[in-house]
Enzyme design. Structure first.
Site, short mmCIF file in Angstrom:
data_model
loop_
_atom_site.label_atom_id
_atom_site.label_comp_id
_atom_site.label_asym_id
_atom_site.label_seq_id
_atom_site.Cartn_x
_atom_site.Cartn_y
_atom_site.Cartn_z
N ARG A 168 0.81 -1.21 0.00
CA ARG A 168 0.00 0.00 0.00
C ARG A 168 0.85 1.27 0.00
O ARG A 168 0.52 2.25 -0.67
CB ARG A 168 -0.92 -0.06 1.24
CG ARG A 168 -2.21 0.66 1.03
CD ARG A 168 -3.16 0.50 2.19
NE ARG A 168 -3.92 1.74 2.31
CZ ARG A 168 -4.64 2.08 3.36
NH1 ARG A 168 -4.71 1.28 4.40
NH2 ARG A 168 -5.31 3.20 3.38
N HIS A 170 -12.18 7.42 5.30
CA HIS A 170 -13.01 6.77 4.28
C HIS A 170 -12.37 5.42 4.05
O HIS A 170 -11.47 5.26 3.23
CB HIS A 170 -13.03 7.61 2.99
CG HIS A 170 -13.68 6.90 1.84
ND1 HIS A 170 -14.97 6.42 1.90
CD2 HIS A 170 -13.22 6.56 0.62
CE1 HIS A 170 -15.27 5.83 0.75
NE2 HIS A 170 -14.21 5.89 -0.04
N ARG A 197 -24.85 6.63 2.42
CA ARG A 197 -25.27 5.24 2.54
C ARG A 197 -25.90 4.99 3.91
O ARG A 197 -26.92 4.30 4.03
CB ARG A 197 -24.08 4.30 2.34
CG ARG A 197 -23.62 4.22 0.89
CD ARG A 197 -22.27 3.51 0.78
NE ARG A 197 -21.85 3.39 -0.61
CZ ARG A 197 -20.58 3.30 -0.99
NH1 ARG A 197 -19.61 3.33 -0.10
NH2 ARG A 197 -20.28 3.17 -2.26
N ASP A 220 -20.21 7.52 2.37
CA ASP A 220 -20.53 6.63 3.49
C ASP A 220 -21.69 7.21 4.30
O ASP A 220 -22.59 6.49 4.73
CB ASP A 220 -19.30 6.46 4.39
CG ASP A 220 -18.05 6.13 3.58
OD1 ASP A 220 -17.76 4.96 3.42
OD2 ASP A 220 -17.41 7.08 3.08
#
Ligand code: ADP
Length: 310
Positions: free
Chosen positions: A85, A172, A148, A145
């Protein structure tokens, strides 16, 4: 008002499409390292405009971003097989060096709206590279988010999502937190409203809803490889709040001086968004568990943002 979009892949083009249909801004300029892609996206979206609004959309170069009020940055590279990452992040920081250099030269007064993931860390990188004040470098953060969460709570309670005042804050990503203690249905605390109507938000239901919010992107990626419509509309909504100086409260990301003892960390909180960018942050009342979760989320992000070579 001119809006720029740099990076016209799935997310950037979906934002352009949403803005064109919603009538956000008057001119949209699409820029991509792949100029043919930017041209094709601009043409395709332009053909939808006559059915909806009068927004002018075209492809261009950095120089065409002059006077842009907002520039969305959705440019990025994807993970190579076996790449960790941090290595991927460093490659995206390199992309941002070139993109933000180009944007700042052409449009030094623009507000930057960052969409590239991991969005909090990339918002930190954009802030460092641009040297702009933190309130002018906004990350899309948890806007989606939160949408949602409101939608799931609306379903559960049988009320419109826009009557649900609840937020997903922090990263996030996996460490995000749904804040229950200050969530409201209209002007009634949501947990007591849920009890009153016999649809309680017990711990199991809260966990299920929070998990569903957290897992939404994974579910969509499993079915179609990536997500773009939801975030495209979320980006258009943020731009609209800026260009119309709405001062709407949205959960978006910004570099914060201090979150629960974690310094210089980018994450989402409810913030007032208007013509000057982020005008103020509304730190919600959190209970002890939520404060600990926000701190943990800040630490997760900081573990990456503080290690970038910037
Ligand atoms: P997403 O699904 O996040 O939109 P994509 O891969 O579809 O991801 O889009 C990313 C876009 O960013 C691509 O169109 C790519 O050409 C663009 N891009 C990558 N690097 C640069 C760069 N240095 N400058 C401008 N655009 C770039």
């Amino acid at each position: 008002m001119k809006i720029g979009i740099v990076g016209t892949g799935m997310v950037g083009s979906a934002a352009g499409y949403a803005m064109a249909l919603m009538g956000v801004g008057t001119q949209i300029v699409l820029v991509d390292a792949d100029a043919a892609l930017a041209r094709a996206q601009a043409q395709d979206i332009a053909h939808a405009v006559p059915f909806a609004t009068t927004v002018a959309i075209r492809a261009g170069d950095y120089a065409d971003l002059g006077d842009a009020a907002v520039v969305i940055i959705a440019a990025g590279v994807s993970q190579k097989p076996g790449e960790d990452r941090l290595a991927l992040l460093e490659r995206n920081v390199e992309v941002f060096r070139s993109v933000i250099g180009g944007v700042m030269e052409a449009a030094p007064d623009a507000i930057l709206l960052i969409a590239t993931n991991p969005v909090d860390v990339m918002t930190f990188a954009a802030r460092q590279i641009s040297g702009l004040p933190p309130e002018r470098v906004i990350g899309s953060g948890t806007i989606l988010d939160t949408a949602r969460l409101r939608s799931l709570l609306g379903d559960h309670l049988g009320i419109a999502p826009n009557s649900v005042h609840a937020y997903v804050l922090g990263e996030h990503g996996d460490s995000e937190l749904a804040v229950w203690s200050s969530a409201m249905a209209g002007s009634v605390p949501i947990v007591s409203f849920a009890e009153q109507i016999g649809r309680p938000l017990d711990q199991a239901t809260r966990t299920r809803i929070a998990e569903e919010v957290r897992g939404a992107a994974y579910t969509i990626i499993k079915g179609k490889g990536a997500t773009w419509y939801g975030i495209g509309a979320g980006l258009a909504r943020i731009v609209q709040s800026i260009t119309d100086d709405e001062r709407t409260v949205l959960s978006v990301s910004q570099v914060n001086v201090d979150i629960e003892g974690v310094r210089d960390v980018p994450l989402s909180l409810p913030r007032i968004v208007g013509r000057e960018g982020i005008i103020a942050t509304l730190m919600p009342d959190l209970d002890e568990t939520e404060r600990a979760a926000l701190k943990r989320s800040a630490e997760v992000i900081s573990a990456f943002s503080s290690r970038l070579s910037l």
